[in-house]
Design an enzyme around this catalytic site. Structure first.
Site, PDB file in Angstrom:
ATOM      1  N   GLU A  92      95.427  23.519  38.502  1.00  0.00           N
ATOM      2  CA  GLU A  92      96.574  24.313  38.930  1.00  0.00           C
ATOM      3  C   GLU A  92      96.695  24.334  40.433  1.00  0.00           C
ATOM      4  OE1 GLU A  92      96.527  27.349  35.169  1.00  0.00           O
ATOM      5  OE2 GLU A  92      96.734  28.145  37.175  1.00  0.00           O
ATOM      6  N   CYS A 135      93.395  33.806  43.161  1.00  0.00           N
ATOM      7  CA  CYS A 135      92.283  32.880  43.298  1.00  0.00           C
ATOM      8  C   CYS A 135      91.229  33.180  42.252  1.00  0.00           C
ATOM      9  CB  CYS A 135      91.647  33.013  44.669  1.00  0.00           C
ATOM     10  SG  CYS A 135      92.740  32.518  45.966  1.00  0.00           S
ATOM     11  N   GLY A 189      87.432  24.966  42.043  1.00  0.00           N
ATOM     12  CA  GLY A 189      86.439  24.011  42.545  1.00  0.00           C
ATOM     13  C   GLY A 189      85.865  24.388  43.894  1.00  0.00           C
TER      14      GLY A 189
HETATM   15  N1  SAH Z   1      84.749  27.449  46.062  1.00  0.00           N
HETATM   16  C1  SAH Z   1      85.519  27.842  47.191  1.00  0.00           C
HETATM   17  C2  SAH Z   1      87.022  27.878  46.956  1.00  0.00           C
HETATM   18  C3  SAH Z   1      87.511  28.398  45.652  1.00  0.00           C
HETATM   19  S1  SAH Z   1      87.374  30.126  45.332  1.00  0.00           S
HETATM   20  C4  SAH Z   1      85.015  29.162  47.722  1.00  0.00           C
HETATM   21  O1  SAH Z   1      84.101  29.720  47.148  1.00  0.00           O
HETATM   22  O2  SAH Z   1      85.486  29.600  48.753  1.00  0.00           O
HETATM   23  C5  SAH Z   1      88.571  30.819  46.383  1.00  0.00           C
HETATM   24  C6  SAH Z   1      88.339  32.274  46.735  1.00  0.00           C
HETATM   25  O3  SAH Z   1      88.721  33.136  45.651  1.00  0.00           O
HETATM   26  C7  SAH Z   1      86.902  32.587  47.036  1.00  0.00           C
HETATM   27  O4  SAH Z   1      86.763  33.419  48.143  1.00  0.00           O
HETATM   28  C8  SAH Z   1      86.492  33.287  45.748  1.00  0.00           C
HETATM   29  O5  SAH Z   1      85.345  33.995  45.963  1.00  0.00           O
HETATM   30  C9  SAH Z   1      87.736  34.104  45.447  1.00  0.00           C
HETATM   31  N2  SAH Z   1      87.834  34.655  44.097  1.00  0.00           N
HETATM   32  C10 SAH Z   1      87.282  34.199  42.971  1.00  0.00           C
HETATM   33  N3  SAH Z   1      87.564  34.999  41.933  1.00  0.00           N
HETATM   34  C11 SAH Z   1      88.348  35.985  42.394  1.00  0.00           C
HETATM   35  C12 SAH Z   1      88.989  37.116  41.799  1.00  0.00           C
HETATM   36  N4  SAH Z   1      88.907  37.360  40.509  1.00  0.00           N
HETATM   37  N5  SAH Z   1      89.703  37.937  42.608  1.00  0.00           N
HETATM   38  C13 SAH Z   1      89.827  37.674  43.922  1.00  0.00           C
HETATM   39  N6  SAH Z   1      89.263  36.628  44.532  1.00  0.00           N
HETATM   40  C14 SAH Z   1      88.530  35.780  43.787  1.00  0.00           C
END
Ligand code: SAH
Length: 373
Positions: free
Chosen positions: A118, A359, A185
């Protein structure tokens, strides 16, 4: 296995999906044209005694005029068109579903091998920002994240990163002005393809996305941050920190056991000393896990005097994971504490909560998509 064998194996897998065995059997090794940087194209052309300047013409057809066959590249000779046809393909990638709300659109994208990813478009007052995926699934296993529940199936090719931008631009008939590599990812777990992708979209006679308009978010893979800091680009770096100490971070993010918070901070300091642009620390607010005043004070101490800012992210609760979003009061108290400690801090404007585009929630509800497909 030598490099060439590896490449052929990879392509065999690819052609298996496309059922183009004939080309492989004839010993032809083909690549996606969208995974070629300008330098790659120039090297290729020189190898075949073609003029180097043809590379920028090809880039112009691909990224400015946006044709999707070599036949349409009318200023190239027939022999060059044949050469390109024999060596490159145009990827198959389709947006198969979209969901829109006022300021955000989510696109479900089908890859050549039927895997789904996505991309999420956010309309800001400064332009269109696209959040792209880098892998099918993710192996980082962060406790709060939906993407990690779907283990990594494969890395996306650099062409598949480029095409997420092009397909969405085609859909909205407008330009993407900013790219955040923050979808499904871990970008630094797909490092080489990520860097090639940045080179391709950065090329000034192509998509021409300024490096300052590109942000890469990582959970903190230290050796890759070190490689990243040696690159000539001024791409923005965001770190998913989410905790002020090892105790909490170990519980939330398994990567912290490999590269702990002290090593991560030391590396970020090096990155900044080496000319890195201001770093963003992302910090999800999880009720009673990482959101106390003491946690805020500890965070302030950890990042004091660094050229950085903290982006507090209201957690998007998901039905599969038990964490709760911090209350507004707790988020505000955390924010005020950081402010008092003279830390630059913002609270992330919420996008897409109502369409699961937030995210970490990308693709996880693909079963919900199913009845649309
Ligand atoms: N792997 C990379 C990019 C993908 S995650 C990273 O860890 O940065 C992108 C962002 O979304 C990260 O900061 C992650 O911690 C956050 N994220 C994941 N699940 C989430 C949720 N349920 N609510 C808000 N942010 C979330």
């Amino acid at each position: 296995m030598c490099k060439d064998e590896e490449i052929i194996k990879k392509n065999l897998e690819f052609y298996y999906f496309y059922a183009y065995y004939d080309k492989i059997i004839m010993g032809v090794y083909m690549k996606s044209i969208y995974s070629m940087t300008i330098q790659d194209l120039e090297t290729f052309l020189e190898e075949y005694n073609e003029k180097k300047y043809r590379a920028s013409q090809i880039m112009d057809w691909l990224y400015i005029k946006r044709v999707n066959t070599f036949m349409e590249m009318t200023n190239l000779s027939n022999s060059l068109i044949e050469l390109l046809n024999n060596n490159f393909y145009f990827d198959k990638m389709d947006i198969i579903k979209e969901q829109n709300s006022t300021d955000v659109s989510k696109y479900l994208i089908k890859l050549y091998d039927d895997n789904l990813i996505e991309a999420v478009l956010m309309n800001h007052d400064y332009g269109n920002s696209l959040c792209i995926s880098t892998q099918v699934g993710c192996n980082m296993g962060c406790a709060f994240c939906e993407s990690g529940r779907l283990k990594k199936v494969r890395n996306l090719e650099s062409s598949e990163l480029v095409l997420q931008i092009m397909k969405v631009e085609e859909k909205i008939k407008d330009r993407i002005s900013h790219v955040v590599v923050m979808g499904i990812g871990e970008p630094f777990d797909n490092y080489d393809n990520l860097i090639k992708f940045i080179e391709i979209i950065n090329y000034n006679k192509g998509i021409n996305l300024g490096s300052r308009h590109i942000t890469v978010s990582t959970c903190g893979i230290v050796p890759k941050i070190k490689e990243f800091m040696k690159l000539p680009f001024q791409v923005n770096l965001a770190i998913s920190l989410h905790a002020p100490n090892n105790d909490i971070r170990n519980k939330l993010m398994p990567i912290n056991k490999a590269y702990d918070i002290n090593l991560l901070m030391k590396t970020i300091k090096e990155y900044l000393e080496n000319g890195g642009r201001r770093v963003t620390f992302e910090y999800i607010m999880l009720e009673n896990i990482n959101d106390s005043i003491d946690n805020a004070k500890e965070l302030a101490k950890l990042i004091r005097n660094m050229n950085c800012y903290v982006n507090l992210i209201p957690y998007n609760e998901t039905e599969n994971i038990g964490f709760k979003r911090s209350s507004k009061d707790r988020i505000m108290a955390f924010y005020d504490t950081l402010k008092k400690e003279k830390i630059n801090v913002t609270i992330r404007r919420e996008f897409g909560g109502n369409i699961d585009a937030a995210c970490g929630q990308l693709r996880s509800k693909e079963n919900i998509w199913e009845h649309f497909i």
